[in-house]
Design a protein around this motif. Structure first.
Motif, PDB file in Angstrom:
ATOM      1  N   ILE A   1      22.859 -11.910  18.703  1.00 16.35           N
ATOM      2  CA  ILE A   1      23.867 -11.903  17.634  1.00 16.35           C
ATOM      3  C   ILE A   1      24.114 -13.327  17.138  1.00 16.35           C
ATOM      4  CG2 ILE A   1      26.328 -11.522  17.112  1.00 16.35           C
ATOM      5  CD1 ILE A   1      26.208  -8.918  18.609  1.00 16.35           C
ATOM      6  N   LEU A   2      24.199 -13.428  15.809  1.00 21.27           N
ATOM      7  CA  LEU A   2      24.553 -14.697  15.172  1.00 21.27           C
ATOM      8  C   LEU A   2      25.788 -14.446  14.322  1.00 21.27           C
ATOM      9  CD1 LEU A   2      23.946 -17.601  14.226  1.00 21.27           C
ATOM     10  CD2 LEU A   2      22.352 -16.654  12.564  1.00 21.27           C
ATOM     11  N   PHE A   3      26.819 -15.259  14.536  1.00 22.31           N
ATOM     12  CA  PHE A   3      28.043 -15.121  13.751  1.00 22.31           C
ATOM     13  C   PHE A   3      28.152 -16.306  12.805  1.00 22.31           C
ATOM     14  CE2 PHE A   3      32.340 -15.463  12.480  1.00 22.31           C
ATOM     15  CZ  PHE A   3      32.872 -14.188  12.526  1.00 22.31           C
ATOM     16  N   THR A   4      28.406 -16.033  11.516  1.00 25.47           N
ATOM     17  CA  THR A   4      28.643 -17.145  10.586  1.00 25.47           C
ATOM     18  C   THR A   4      29.983 -16.949   9.891  1.00 25.47           C
ATOM     19  OG1 THR A   4      27.747 -16.199   8.541  1.00 25.47           O
ATOM     20  CG2 THR A   4      26.169 -17.188  10.050  1.00 25.47           C
ATOM     21  N   GLY A   5      30.685 -18.048   9.698  1.00 26.63           N
ATOM     22  CA  GLY A   5      31.972 -17.967   9.012  1.00 26.63           C
ATOM     23  C   GLY A   5      32.541 -19.341   8.772  1.00 26.63           C
ATOM     24  N   VAL A   6      33.795 -19.379   8.335  1.00 24.31           N
ATOM     25  CA  VAL A   6      34.456 -20.661   8.130  1.00 24.31           C
ATOM     26  C   VAL A   6      35.493 -20.873   9.224  1.00 24.31           C
ATOM     27  CG1 VAL A   6      34.064 -20.801   5.641  1.00 24.31           C
ATOM     28  CG2 VAL A   6      36.089 -19.613   6.501  1.00 24.31           C
ATOM     29  N   ALA A   7      35.952 -22.114   9.345  1.00 23.76           N
ATOM     30  CA  ALA A   7      36.936 -22.433  10.388  1.00 23.76           C
ATOM     31  C   ALA A   7      37.774 -23.617   9.952  1.00 23.76           C
ATOM     32  CB  ALA A   7      36.224 -22.761  11.694  1.00 23.76           C
TER      33      ALA A   7
ATOM     34  N   SER B   1      29.019 -11.644   9.414  1.00 20.64           N
ATOM     35  CA  SER B   1      29.716 -12.585   8.539  1.00 20.64           C
ATOM     36  C   SER B   1      31.184 -12.177   8.509  1.00 20.64           C
ATOM     37  CB  SER B   1      29.172 -12.520   7.112  1.00 20.64           C
ATOM     38  OG  SER B   1      27.767 -12.576   7.110  1.00 20.64           O
ATOM     39  N   ALA B   2      32.051 -13.174   8.416  1.00 20.50           N
ATOM     40  CA  ALA B   2      33.477 -12.849   8.383  1.00 20.50           C
ATOM     41  C   ALA B   2      33.918 -12.532   6.956  1.00 20.50           C
ATOM     42  CB  ALA B   2      34.290 -14.004   8.943  1.00 20.50           C
ATOM     43  N   LEU B   3      33.176 -13.058   5.980  1.00 17.18           N
ATOM     44  CA  LEU B   3      33.609 -12.905   4.590  1.00 17.18           C
ATOM     45  C   LEU B   3      32.483 -12.349   3.723  1.00 17.18           C
ATOM     46  CD1 LEU B   3      35.278 -16.368   4.602  1.00 17.18           C
ATOM     47  CD2 LEU B   3      36.541 -14.273   4.137  1.00 17.18           C
ATOM     48  N   TYR B   4      32.884 -11.541   2.745  1.00 13.90           N
ATOM     49  CA  TYR B   4      31.921 -10.860   1.881  1.00 13.90           C
ATOM     50  C   TYR B   4      30.955 -11.840   1.213  1.00 13.90           C
ATOM     51  CZ  TYR B   4      30.075  -8.281  -2.061  1.00 13.90           C
ATOM     52  OH  TYR B   4      29.230  -7.723  -2.970  1.00 13.90           O
ATOM     53  N   GLU B   5      31.490 -12.944   0.723  1.00 13.19           N
ATOM     54  CA  GLU B   5      30.673 -13.920  -0.017  1.00 13.19           C
ATOM     55  C   GLU B   5      29.523 -14.453   0.827  1.00 13.19           C
ATOM     56  OE1 GLU B   5      33.886 -13.728  -0.050  1.00 13.19           O
ATOM     57  OE2 GLU B   5      34.346 -13.458  -2.179  1.00 13.19           O
TER      58      GLU B   5
ATOM     59  N   CYS C   1      22.768  -6.825   9.058  1.00 16.43           N
ATOM     60  CA  CYS C   1      23.864  -7.657   8.545  1.00 16.43           C
ATOM     61  C   CYS C   1      25.126  -6.816   8.407  1.00 16.43           C
ATOM     62  CB  CYS C   1      23.531  -8.201   7.158  1.00 16.43           C
ATOM     63  SG  CYS C   1      22.188  -9.359   7.144  1.00 16.43           S
ATOM     64  N   VAL C   2      26.240  -7.388   8.776  1.00 17.72           N
ATOM     65  CA  VAL C   2      27.505  -6.652   8.667  1.00 17.72           C
ATOM     66  C   VAL C   2      28.658  -7.636   8.476  1.00 17.72           C
ATOM     67  CG1 VAL C   2      27.748  -6.561  11.186  1.00 17.72           C
ATOM     68  CG2 VAL C   2      28.997  -4.912   9.787  1.00 17.72           C
ATOM     69  N   LEU C   3      29.660  -7.123   7.782  1.00 22.39           N
ATOM     70  CA  LEU C   3      30.880  -7.895   7.561  1.00 22.39           C
ATOM     71  C   LEU C   3      31.882  -7.468   8.629  1.00 22.39           C
ATOM     72  CD1 LEU C   3      31.870  -9.659   5.173  1.00 22.39           C
ATOM     73  CD2 LEU C   3      32.820  -7.581   4.190  1.00 22.39           C
ATOM     74  N   SER C   4      32.382  -8.441   9.392  1.00 19.70           N
ATOM     75  CA  SER C   4      33.301  -8.042  10.479  1.00 19.70           C
ATOM     76  C   SER C   4      34.713  -7.807   9.967  1.00 19.70           C
ATOM     77  CB  SER C   4      33.363  -9.138  11.539  1.00 19.70           C
ATOM     78  OG  SER C   4      33.903 -10.322  11.005  1.00 19.70           O
ATOM     79  N   ARG C   5      35.056  -8.499   8.857  1.00 16.64           N
ATOM     80  CA  ARG C   5      36.450  -8.674   8.447  1.00 16.64           C
ATOM     81  C   ARG C   5      37.122  -9.622   9.445  1.00 16.64           C
ATOM     82  NH1 ARG C   5      36.989  -2.456   7.087  1.00 16.64           N
ATOM     83  NH2 ARG C   5      38.405  -2.422   8.861  1.00 16.64           N
ATOM     84  N   MET C   6      38.422  -9.874   9.242  1.00 14.39           N
ATOM     85  CA  MET C   6      39.051 -10.961  10.011  1.00 14.39           C
ATOM     86  C   MET C   6      39.772 -10.482  11.276  1.00 14.39           C
ATOM     87  SD  MET C   6      40.503 -13.092   6.786  1.00 14.39           S
ATOM     88  CE  MET C   6      41.419 -14.364   7.632  1.00 14.39           C
ATOM     89  N   GLY C   7      39.802 -11.332  12.286  1.00 13.21           N
ATOM     90  CA  GLY C   7      40.563 -11.069  13.499  1.00 13.21           C
ATOM     91  C   GLY C   7      39.685 -10.629  14.658  1.00 13.21           C
ATOM     92  N   LYS C   8      40.250 -10.751  15.862  1.00  8.55           N
ATOM     93  CA  LYS C   8      39.462 -10.522  17.078  1.00  8.55           C
ATOM     94  C   LYS C   8      39.079  -9.058  17.279  1.00  8.55           C
ATOM     95  CE  LYS C   8      42.393 -12.687  19.560  1.00  8.55           C
ATOM     96  NZ  LYS C   8      43.125 -12.877  20.775  1.00  8.55           N
ATOM     97  N   VAL C   9      39.988  -8.144  16.980  1.00  7.91           N
ATOM     98  CA  VAL C   9      39.659  -6.725  17.189  1.00  7.91           C
ATOM     99  C   VAL C   9      38.546  -6.304  16.232  1.00  7.91           C
ATOM    100  CG1 VAL C   9      40.531  -4.360  17.072  1.00  7.91           C
ATOM    101  CG2 VAL C   9      41.961  -6.163  18.053  1.00  7.91           C
ATOM    102  N   ALA C  10      38.676  -6.722  14.965  1.00 11.18           N
ATOM    103  CA  ALA C  10      37.663  -6.392  13.953  1.00 11.18           C
ATOM    104  C   ALA C  10      36.303  -6.930  14.379  1.00 11.18           C
ATOM    105  CB  ALA C  10      38.074  -6.971  12.604  1.00 11.18           C
ATOM    106  N   ALA C  11      36.300  -8.157  14.897  1.00  6.87           N
ATOM    107  CA  ALA C  11      35.033  -8.781  15.294  1.00  6.87           C
ATOM    108  C   ALA C  11      34.450  -8.102  16.534  1.00  6.87           C
ATOM    109  CB  ALA C  11      35.255 -10.271  15.562  1.00  6.87           C
TER     110      ALA C  11
END
Ligand code: ADE
Length: 255
Positions: free
Chosen positions: A71-77, A7-11, A45-55
């Motif tokens: 791998i499944l990635f979920t986030g907003v866009a 997930s990109a965001l904690y929520e 489950c893990v939080l990537s935080r934002m940006g390409k390097v973090a991901a």
């Protein structure tokens, strides 16, 4: 199957971690990894935080340290096109880094020494995601998203799109910026900051992956308005319910 869920965001991650059976937490590289069972699927489950390097580092750790098989990635866009609205869902068909440019050494957008500009998401996982997203919108959307939030964000009849997602280390928040990306990459459905990094790691490591994005904004001057409110009350709900359906469908497919 051992499913890595980024997930990109904690929520977005919170509900999933709470739903996990017999979870254990492991801290590595400044991230918390929660391993356990999600609706009978072995998951991390893990939080990537934002940006390409973090991901990228998060995806690589899931593969190397946690031996995930998918791998499944979920986030907003941000919406990549006028036909895509806030509250719609996007499932990646392919992904490209809009800020990769090693020309004249390599063609624009090509990731040097891979020979690729676009990375394809796994067909089977993506179709499963499209179908679970459709079912969620049909069966649960009205009961899960409050009428006030539906009104605030003008969510009328949200849809599921499948197509090209562009990632870059930029929050796109002007019409001009979006037009530039769009002109270079026609047919875009969404812009975000992580998906293609996960895609490249998965491609190089031979791990099937899928990317799900909830459209939170139109990638214009209003992009940051109400962003956190949207994430909490809409995107986090979408992610939780769709991941749940995705796990149940994966369990069925494995049976
Ligand atoms: N994630 C959500 N909205 C975005 C935007 N406008 N640009 C980049 N990433 C985003």
């Amino acid at each position: 199957m051992r499913l890595g869920i980024i997930s990109a965001l904690y929520e977005e991650q919170q509900g999933l971690v709470e739903a996990m059976q017999s979870p254990y937490k492991l801290v590595h590289g400044m991230r918390e990894y929660f391993a356990g069972q999600l609706w009978e699927i072995d998951a991390v489950c893990v939080l990537s935080r934002m940006g390409k390097v973090a991901a990228a580092m998060t995806a690589m750790t899931l593969v190397e340290k946690f031996q995930v098989t998918h791998i499944l990635f979920t986030g907003v866009a941000g919406a990549g096109d006028k036909s895509v609205n806030v509250g719609d869902l996007v499932v990646a068909e392919s992904l490209v880094q809009h800020d990769m440019d090693a020309s004249p050494l390599f063609p624009r957008f090509e990731v040097p020494l891979t020979g690729l500009t676009h990375f394809s998401a796994d067909h089977q996982l993506s179709l499963r995601l499209v179908s679970t997203a459709h079912n969620f919108l049909e069966d649960e959307f009205v009961s899960v998203i409050s009428p006030e939030d539906q009104q605030t964000f003008r969510l009328s009849q949200p849809r599921v799109h499948r197509g090209l997602i562009a990632s870059g280390d930029q929050f796109i928040s002007s019409r001009k910026q979006l037009e530039q990306v769009n002109q270079a990459l026609p047919g875009l459905v969404a812009v975000e900051m992580e998906g293609t990094a996960v895609a490249q790691v998965c491609y190089e490591m031979g791990v099937p992956f899928a990317v799900l994005r909830t459209i939170s904004d139109n990638a214009n001057e209003d992009a940051a308005t109400d962003f956190m409110h949207f994430v909490k009350s809409v995107a986090a709900q979408y992610a939780f319910h769709i991941v749940k359906r995705f796990c149940l469908a994966s369990k069925e497919a494995l049976a």
